[in-house]
Design a protein around this motif. Structure first.
Motif, PDB file in Angstrom:
ATOM      1  N   ILE A  32       0.821  -1.262  -0.010  1.00 13.55           N
ATOM      2  CA  ILE A  32       0.246  -0.014  -0.029  1.00 13.55           C
ATOM      3  C   ILE A  32       1.068   1.103   0.024  1.00 13.55           C
ATOM      4  CG2 ILE A  32      -1.744   1.645   1.356  1.00 13.55           C
ATOM      5  CD1 ILE A  32      -2.451  -1.504   2.579  1.00 13.55           C
ATOM      6  N   GLU A  33       0.897   2.219  -0.822  1.00 17.34           N
ATOM      7  CA  GLU A  33       1.540   3.429  -0.801  1.00 17.34           C
ATOM      8  C   GLU A  33       0.613   4.327  -0.125  1.00 17.34           C
ATOM      9  OE1 GLU A  33       2.363   3.919  -5.046  1.00 17.34           O
ATOM     10  OE2 GLU A  33       3.748   2.793  -4.913  1.00 17.34           O
ATOM     11  N   PHE A  34       1.169   5.117   0.659  1.00 11.32           N
ATOM     12  CA  PHE A  34       0.522   6.171   1.318  1.00 11.32           C
ATOM     13  C   PHE A  34       1.186   7.361   1.146  1.00 11.32           C
ATOM     14  CE2 PHE A  34       0.585   7.958   6.226  1.00 11.32           C
ATOM     15  CZ  PHE A  34      -0.350   8.752   6.034  1.00 11.32           C
ATOM     16  N   TYR A  35       0.435   8.334   0.540  1.00  6.94           N
ATOM     17  CA  TYR A  35       0.905   9.672  -0.004  1.00  6.94           C
ATOM     18  C   TYR A  35       0.167  10.589   1.094  1.00  6.94           C
ATOM     19  CZ  TYR A  35       2.279   7.439  -4.551  1.00  6.94           C
ATOM     20  OH  TYR A  35       3.040   6.867  -5.417  1.00  6.94           O
ATOM     21  N   PHE A  36       1.169  11.549   1.596  1.00  3.50           N
ATOM     22  CA  PHE A  36       0.644  12.447   2.527  1.00  3.50           C
ATOM     23  C   PHE A  36       1.672  13.708   2.573  1.00  3.50           C
ATOM     24  CE2 PHE A  36       3.935   9.939   4.423  1.00  3.50           C
ATOM     25  CZ  PHE A  36       4.726  10.792   5.188  1.00  3.50           C
ATOM     26  N   ASP A  37       1.033  14.825   3.254  1.00  3.17           N
ATOM     27  CA  ASP A  37       1.918  15.919   3.523  1.00  3.17           C
ATOM     28  C   ASP A  37       1.891  16.089   5.126  1.00  3.17           C
ATOM     29  OD1 ASP A  37       2.755  18.681   3.989  1.00  3.17           O
ATOM     30  OD2 ASP A  37       2.378  19.073   1.853  1.00  3.17           O
ATOM     31  N   PHE A  38       2.904  16.340   5.568  1.00  5.36           N
ATOM     32  CA  PHE A  38       2.970  16.721   7.081  1.00  5.36           C
ATOM     33  C   PHE A  38       1.817  17.751   7.328  1.00  5.36           C
ATOM     34  CE2 PHE A  38       7.074  14.439   7.479  1.00  5.36           C
ATOM     35  CZ  PHE A  38       6.517  13.259   8.217  1.00  5.36           C
ATOM     36  N   SER A  39       1.678  18.681   6.517  1.00  2.00           N
ATOM     37  CA  SER A  39       0.699  19.689   6.647  1.00  2.00           C
ATOM     38  C   SER A  39      -0.633  19.203   6.612  1.00  2.00           C
ATOM     39  CB  SER A  39       1.023  20.960   5.776  1.00  2.00           C
ATOM     40  OG  SER A  39       0.448  20.667   4.436  1.00  2.00           O
ATOM     41  N   SER A  40      -0.939  17.959   6.313  1.00  2.00           N
ATOM     42  CA  SER A  40      -2.227  17.619   5.992  1.00  2.00           C
ATOM     43  C   SER A  40      -2.986  16.926   7.145  1.00  2.00           C
ATOM     44  CB  SER A  40      -2.225  16.677   4.630  1.00  2.00           C
ATOM     45  OG  SER A  40      -3.498  15.890   5.053  1.00  2.00           O
ATOM     46  N   SER A  41      -4.001  17.773   7.559  1.00  2.00           N
ATOM     47  CA  SER A  41      -4.770  17.230   9.084  1.00  2.00           C
ATOM     48  C   SER A  41      -5.368  15.942   8.892  1.00  2.00           C
ATOM     49  CB  SER A  41      -5.659  18.308   9.347  1.00  2.00           C
ATOM     50  OG  SER A  41      -6.681  18.516   8.460  1.00  2.00           O
ATOM     51  N   TYR A  42      -5.829  15.746   7.607  1.00  2.00           N
ATOM     52  CA  TYR A  42      -6.612  14.352   7.572  1.00  2.00           C
ATOM     53  C   TYR A  42      -5.431  13.305   7.361  1.00  2.00           C
ATOM     54  CZ  TYR A  42     -11.341  16.226   6.957  1.00  2.00           C
ATOM     55  OH  TYR A  42     -12.412  16.742   7.053  1.00  2.00           O
TER      56      TYR A  42
ATOM     57  N   CYS B 286      -3.081   0.772  -4.087  1.00  2.00           N
ATOM     58  CA  CYS B 286      -2.842  -0.358  -4.114  1.00  2.00           C
ATOM     59  C   CYS B 286      -3.114  -1.255  -5.187  1.00  2.00           C
ATOM     60  CB  CYS B 286      -3.473  -1.026  -2.644  1.00  2.00           C
ATOM     61  SG  CYS B 286      -2.798  -2.832  -2.539  1.00  2.00           S
ATOM     62  N   ARG B 287      -2.676  -2.069  -5.802  1.00  2.00           N
ATOM     63  CA  ARG B 287      -3.128  -3.046  -6.994  1.00  2.00           C
ATOM     64  C   ARG B 287      -3.772  -2.134  -8.099  1.00  2.00           C
ATOM     65  NH1 ARG B 287      -5.343  -7.570  -2.832  1.00  2.00           N
ATOM     66  NH2 ARG B 287      -3.338  -8.170  -2.028  1.00  2.00           N
ATOM     67  N   GLY B 288      -3.136  -0.811  -8.450  1.00  2.00           N
ATOM     68  CA  GLY B 288      -3.559  -0.052  -9.461  1.00  2.00           C
ATOM     69  C   GLY B 288      -4.813   0.735  -9.181  1.00  2.00           C
ATOM     70  N   GLU B 289      -5.266   0.580  -7.828  1.00  2.00           N
ATOM     71  CA  GLU B 289      -6.513   1.281  -7.588  1.00  2.00           C
ATOM     72  C   GLU B 289      -6.218   2.573  -6.490  1.00  2.00           C
ATOM     73  OE1 GLU B 289     -10.772   1.309  -8.236  1.00  2.00           O
ATOM     74  OE2 GLU B 289      -9.211   0.384  -9.062  1.00  2.00           O
ATOM     75  N   MET B 290      -6.771   3.860  -6.697  1.00  2.00           N
ATOM     76  CA  MET B 290      -6.498   4.986  -5.725  1.00  2.00           C
ATOM     77  C   MET B 290      -7.777   5.000  -5.054  1.00  2.00           C
ATOM     78  SD  MET B 290      -5.968   8.692  -7.038  1.00  2.00           S
ATOM     79  CE  MET B 290      -4.827   8.587  -8.072  1.00  2.00           C
TER      80      MET B 290
ATOM     81  N   ASP C  91     -11.333   9.174   4.944  1.00  2.00           N
ATOM     82  CA  ASP C  91     -12.797   8.171   5.239  1.00  2.00           C
ATOM     83  C   ASP C  91     -12.781   6.921   4.158  1.00  2.00           C
ATOM     84  OD1 ASP C  91     -12.813   9.913   3.022  1.00  2.00           O
ATOM     85  OD2 ASP C  91     -14.960  10.522   3.367  1.00  2.00           O
ATOM     86  N   ARG C  92     -11.897   6.828   3.364  1.00  2.00           N
ATOM     87  CA  ARG C  92     -11.915   5.660   2.263  1.00  2.00           C
ATOM     88  C   ARG C  92     -11.331   4.625   2.819  1.00  2.00           C
ATOM     89  NH1 ARG C  92     -15.912   6.449   0.701  1.00  2.00           N
ATOM     90  NH2 ARG C  92     -15.597   5.226  -1.134  1.00  2.00           N
ATOM     91  N   LEU C  93     -10.711   4.540   3.758  1.00  2.00           N
ATOM     92  CA  LEU C  93      -9.908   3.226   4.468  1.00  2.00           C
ATOM     93  C   LEU C  93     -10.859   2.039   4.390  1.00  2.00           C
ATOM     94  CD1 LEU C  93      -7.552   4.748   7.133  1.00  2.00           C
ATOM     95  CD2 LEU C  93      -7.040   4.169   4.758  1.00  2.00           C
ATOM     96  N   ALA C  94     -11.891   2.188   4.866  1.00  2.00           N
ATOM     97  CA  ALA C  94     -12.911   0.762   4.614  1.00  2.00           C
ATOM     98  C   ALA C  94     -12.951   0.444   3.243  1.00  2.00           C
ATOM     99  CB  ALA C  94     -14.233   1.199   5.433  1.00  2.00           C
ATOM    100  N   SER C  95     -13.139   1.390   2.260  1.00  2.00           N
ATOM    101  CA  SER C  95     -13.070   1.020   0.842  1.00  2.00           C
ATOM    102  C   SER C  95     -11.805   0.512   0.492  1.00  2.00           C
ATOM    103  CB  SER C  95     -13.546   2.114   0.018  1.00  2.00           C
ATOM    104  OG  SER C  95     -14.887   2.684   0.411  1.00  2.00           O
TER     105      SER C  95
END
Length: 202
Positions: A5-15, A177-181, A186-190
């Motif tokens: 799983i690739e986790f894209y983030f910014d440290f300034s992103s509250s979410y 993950c596996r070509g899907e974004m 709130d999309r972790l369940a999906s």
């Protein structure tokens, strides 16, 4: 070997802060590796001509309330940093520098930066805040300061951000993950449902 799983983030992103612990737990539960990918949201927003909602607007008030509510749901302390948004570039350069030294240390550092920024409301743009974090982690502060100022590390963050844009990433947190974004805390369940479903077919 299973795709990560690739986790894209910014440290300034509250979410991104809201999601960072849960995505680690999810990856561990699913038996998948998690690749942390700091990217510059500021650069992406500029390229897309995206503007943050004005302070005092209905959307801004909702988002701030929702962030606080979402953090509480995850059992995370939350204090709005001052200033916000803050300059997260040095912190993200720090991640890539430490990743080249010790990937496990880089992840520990990332958790500590998130905790300082949103758990304590500290300004992670301040060099002393970052230096304090790496000192507590047992890493030499002078080596860290030199490392995050190097042209190689500056270029690395720009390249990672450009690569993310090429993949169609426009916000954070985003999970691939596996070509899907999947975009949003709130999309972790999906994401989980998709991984379990596609895993059954492999």
């Amino acid at each position: 070997m299973s795709e990560p799983i690739e986790f894209y983030f910014d440290f300034s992103s509250s979410y991104s802060y809201v999601a960072h612990r849960k995505i680690e737990d999810l990856a561990r539960e699913l038996g998948l590796s998690l690749h942390w990918k700091p990217i510059s949201l500021g650069a992406i927003f500029t390229a897309l001509e995206h503007r943050l909602p004005k302070m005092g607007s209905a959307k801004q008030k909702y988002i701030w309330h929702d962030v606080e509510r979402s953090a509480a749901e995850q059992g995370l302390p939350y204090v709005w940093p001052d200033p916000f948004p803050m300059n997260s570039i040095p912190a993200m350069r720090g991640f890539y520098f430490l990743q080249d030294q010790d990937p496990a240390l880089a992840k520990t550092y990332a958790r500590a930066v998130f905790a300082a920024a949103f758990g304590e409301g500290r300004d992670i743009a301040r060099p002393d805040i970052l230096i304090g974090i790496v000192e507590r982690l047992g890493f030499d502060p002078e080596t860290f300061k030199t490392g995050i100022s190097s042209e190689d590390i500056k270029t690395r963050l720009k390249a990672e951000t450009a690569a993310a844009q090429e993949k169609g990433i426009f916000g954070a947190p985003t999970f691939l993950c596996r070509g899907e974004m999947f975009w949003g805390a709130d999309r972790l369940a999906s994401l989980e449902a998709f991984i379990r479903k596609t895993g059954d077919k492999r």
